[in-house]
Design an enzyme around this catalytic site. Structure first.
Site, PDB file in Angstrom:
ATOM      1  N   ASP A   8       2.486   5.315   0.935  1.00  0.00           N
ATOM      2  CA  ASP A   8       1.480   4.454   1.725  1.00  0.00           C
ATOM      3  C   ASP A   8       2.232   2.748   2.079  1.00  0.00           C
ATOM      4  OD1 ASP A   8      -1.725   4.292   1.282  1.00  0.00           O
ATOM      5  OD2 ASP A   8      -0.650   3.029   2.652  1.00  0.00           O
ATOM      6  N   ASP A 103      -0.332   5.547   8.184  1.00  0.00           N
ATOM      7  CA  ASP A 103       0.427   5.124   7.297  1.00  0.00           C
ATOM      8  C   ASP A 103       0.816   5.940   5.569  1.00  0.00           C
ATOM      9  OD1 ASP A 103      -1.545   4.219   6.212  1.00  0.00           O
ATOM     10  OD2 ASP A 103      -0.822   2.542   4.982  1.00  0.00           O
ATOM     11  N   GLU A 104       0.668   7.272   5.875  1.00  0.00           N
ATOM     12  CA  GLU A 104       0.582   7.576   3.927  1.00  0.00           C
ATOM     13  C   GLU A 104       0.905   9.206   4.794  1.00  0.00           C
ATOM     14  OE1 GLU A 104      -2.912   8.295   1.236  1.00  0.00           O
ATOM     15  OE2 GLU A 104      -3.476   6.667   2.670  1.00  0.00           O
TER      16      GLU A 104
END
Ligand code: DCP
Ligand code: MG
Length: 353
Positions: A8, A103-104
């Protein structure tokens, strides 16, 4: 025993903005909409977080908390490109990648023999490589399952890593507040608190039958999660074969001309969604779909790569002529070239050719 990594990025949109304008470094920076558009904060730098600012907060409130907050308009294209770069790095370690957002992502590296098969070393290397390539930091969690990996990536955030080995699971989970469990939101954690449950250890004392009675289908899941058990597999995103947008009209459309007048809006939406895909998606056909008032449906496709009005009008006209009359729904779409791998390489020929 599986090896799962959860990655993350830290303050993702804000980190990208600070990277691209280093004068912002160390300052309270937020990415979001302006106050006049009733905007909200998408995210903010950790400096801004010390003022109590967080994602989804109205920009107006954020500016009250921190009048010198630097507000930046989102640049989704740049974030999307950064996200694709990150995924390219992940794909060097496994093809089992499940993105949760830009983003993860979860990575299942159980089968990987790289770095002596050590998930911890892989996670460290990914963090280093993302920083080297993108100049942003990501946090990583390493654990035997998805739930624990996600909790772990948050443990030493920002720019941190936390590893929960199989041996550590029992001790770790016992002390964990139940609200840290993915899926236990504010209302459920309040309900649990009402029956004296604050930590997973407390939850472990309640039997499966009672949990199911009290929490329905969530019961058995809670029973497992509070013991650190989570068997959900990492599911990689299937590649899209097509993309389309459609509109069901509130009133039937009664002529071809009227159908054509609906095209620009549909094509506009289609193009917005197309822009969000990465460059490995190559349009090879376009199609239209019509549902007539009697619910019969027809689709018509044609080779082509242009998603503009000139390309869709002849298709629509031909499809409409199949059953001229009242139209309930109109759709426009594209199909994609399929012989493309995750890296965007086109494989038209096999290696022997
Ligand atoms: N995002 C958004 N609106 C939200 C939450 C997030 O637009 N309500 C966007 C902005 C974030 C990105 O998604 O940069 C990733 O979300 P995260 O929850 O991972 O938050 P950050 O990466 O910004 O911060 P961190 O992960 O360090 O807590
Ligand atoms: Mg993040």
């Amino acid at each position: 025993m599986r090896k799962i990594i959860h990655i993350d990025a830290d303050a993702f949109y804000a980190a990208i903005e600070i990277r691209d304008d280093p004068s912002l470094k160390g300052k309270p920076v937020a990415v979001g909409g302006t106050t006049d558009q009733r905007g909200v904060i998408a995210t903010c730098s950790y400096e801004a977080r010390t003022f109590g600012i967080h994602s989804a907060m109205p920009t107006r409130t954020a500016l009250k908390l921190c009048p010198h907050l630097i507000l930046i308009k989102p640049r989704m294209d740049v974030y999307r490109a950064a996200s694709a770069e990150m995924r390219r790095i992940f794909s060097d370690y496994t093809s089992l990648i499940e993105p949760l957002s830009l983003d993860e992502a979860y990575l299942d590296v159980s089968e990987s023999t790289l770095l002596k098969g050590s998930a911890t070393l892989i996670a460290e290397e990914i963090r280093r490589r993302v920083f080297a390539k993108l100049s942003i930091t990501v946090s990583a969690g390493v654990a035997p399952n998805k739930m624990l990996a996600k909790i772990a990536s948050d443990w030493n955030k920002p720019n941190g890593i936390f590893v929960i080995t199989p041996k550590m699971v029992d001790d770790f989970i016992r002390d964990l507040p139940v609200k840290k469990i993915h899926g236990v939101g504010r209302s459920l954690s309040q309900k649990l608190l009402n029956i004296g449950v604050e930590r997973c250890e407390d939850l472990q004392t309640i039997d499966l039958f009672t949990l199911t009675q009290k929490f329905g289908s969530m019961g058995p899941r809670l029973y497992d999660l509070c013991r650190g058990i989570d068997n959900r597999p990492v599911v990689s995103e299937r590649r899209r074969k097509s993309l389309s947008v459609e509109n069901t009209f509130s009133e039937d459309v009664t002529s071809l001309d009227e159908c054509i007048s609906k095209l620009p809006e549909l094509i506009g939406k289609l193009n917005v969604r197309l822009k969000k895909l990465d460059a490995s998606y190559i349009v090879n056909k376009i199609f239209v779909k019509i549902k007539f008032s009697d619910f019969t449906t027809t689709t018509l496709e044609r080779q082509g790569k242009f998603t503009n009005l000139e390309s869709y009008i002849p298709l629509l006209s031909e499809a409409y002529d199949r059953q001229p009359g009242k139209v309930r729904l109109l759709g426009v779409g594209v199909t994609f070239e399929e012989n493309i791998d995750q890296q965007g390489q086109l494989h038209l020929f096999s290696s022997e050719d």
